[in-house]
Design a protein around this motif. Structure first.
Motif, short mmCIF file in Angstrom:
data_model
loop_
_atom_site.label_atom_id
_atom_site.label_comp_id
_atom_site.label_asym_id
_atom_site.label_seq_id
_atom_site.Cartn_x
_atom_site.Cartn_y
_atom_site.Cartn_z
N MET A 21 32.39 49.49 111.69
CA MET A 21 31.57 49.46 110.68
C MET A 21 31.11 48.14 110.33
SD MET A 21 32.27 51.14 106.97
CE MET A 21 32.57 52.92 107.36
N VAL A 22 30.02 47.87 109.83
CA VAL A 22 29.36 46.77 109.32
C VAL A 22 28.49 47.02 108.17
CG1 VAL A 22 28.04 44.91 109.63
CG2 VAL A 22 29.20 45.82 111.74
N ALA A 23 28.81 46.34 107.16
CA ALA A 23 28.23 46.36 105.72
C ALA A 23 27.93 44.95 105.11
CB ALA A 23 29.13 47.15 104.82
N GLY A 24 26.81 44.77 104.60
CA GLY A 24 26.41 43.66 103.84
C GLY A 24 25.94 43.65 102.54
N LYS A 25 26.08 42.58 101.73
CA LYS A 25 25.91 42.60 100.21
C LYS A 25 25.93 41.30 99.92
CE LYS A 25 26.49 44.42 95.77
NZ LYS A 25 27.22 45.19 94.79
N ASP A 26 24.61 40.77 98.96
CA ASP A 26 24.65 39.59 98.53
C ASP A 26 25.14 38.55 99.36
OD1 ASP A 26 24.03 40.77 96.12
OD2 ASP A 26 26.01 40.82 95.38
N GLY A 27 24.67 38.40 100.49
CA GLY A 27 24.89 37.27 101.47
C GLY A 27 26.24 37.56 102.16
N TRP A 28 27.10 38.54 101.88
CA TRP A 28 28.38 38.82 102.41
C TRP A 28 28.42 39.78 103.53
CZ3 TRP A 28 33.28 36.83 101.60
CH2 TRP A 28 33.31 36.06 100.19
N THR A 29 29.12 39.64 104.65
CA THR A 29 28.98 40.67 105.71
C THR A 29 30.47 41.13 106.27
OG1 THR A 29 26.91 39.84 106.79
CG2 THR A 29 28.29 41.24 108.17
N LEU A 30 30.65 42.41 105.96
CA LEU A 30 32.14 42.85 105.98
C LEU A 30 31.84 43.60 107.53
CD1 LEU A 30 34.84 43.63 105.24
CD2 LEU A 30 33.83 45.54 104.09
N ARG A 31 32.74 43.25 108.42
CA ARG A 31 32.85 44.04 109.76
C ARG A 31 34.35 44.50 109.87
NH1 ARG A 31 30.77 41.51 115.02
NH2 ARG A 31 30.28 43.38 115.97
N LEU A 32 34.24 46.00 110.23
CA LEU A 32 35.62 46.54 110.22
C LEU A 32 35.66 47.08 111.61
CD1 LEU A 32 35.87 48.61 106.81
CD2 LEU A 32 36.97 46.41 107.53
#
Length: 134
Positions: A21-32
């Protein structure tokens, strides 16, 4: 992205069978990534066939996270689906929003929408049935 948002994504992934799963917000990227998953790779095939076939009962599409469900892309536009709509696997059927992060809910399999079990703008819980396929 704050800790509560990250936990929401972790909970959503834990409740699904996604391998990544990949999500991004406000320049951040979260990859699980699920244990044993390679980035961008498909989930491995099961080693042995199921001992019991899946029941032929209608399938439910459940919320991948807690939040507010929206049945249309934006105000003034048509709903993603309606009862009687035929959908393909992977089709977007609604959106769930939590803390200004929007997650598209996609059908895991194709079929016909038999019932919509929630109203647009309604608060839903993790795992709550959203729609029933016939």
């Amino acid at each position: 992205m704050d800790l509560l948002q990250i936990k929401t994504f972790i909970d959503a992934m834990a409740a699904s069978d996604l391998s990544e799963m990949v999500a991004g917000k406000d320049g951040w990227t979260l990859r699980l990534l699920r244990d044993g998953a390679s980035p961008g790779a498909a989930a491995p095939a099961p080693a042995a066939p199921r001992t019991r076939p899946r029941a032929a009962a209608p399938a439910e599409i459940r919320s991948p996270m807690a939040g507010i469900v929206y049945l249309r892309p934006s105000p003034g536009e048509a709903d993603f689906v309606a009862p009687g709509s035929t959908i393909a696997a992977g089709a977007v059927i609604c959106v769930v929003e939590a803390m200004k992060t929007f997650l598209q809910v996609r059908a895991e399999r194709g079929g016909t929408i038999a019932a919509i079990l929630v109203a647009s703008g309604e608060e839903v819980e993790l795992g709550q049935p959203l729609m029933r396929l016939g």
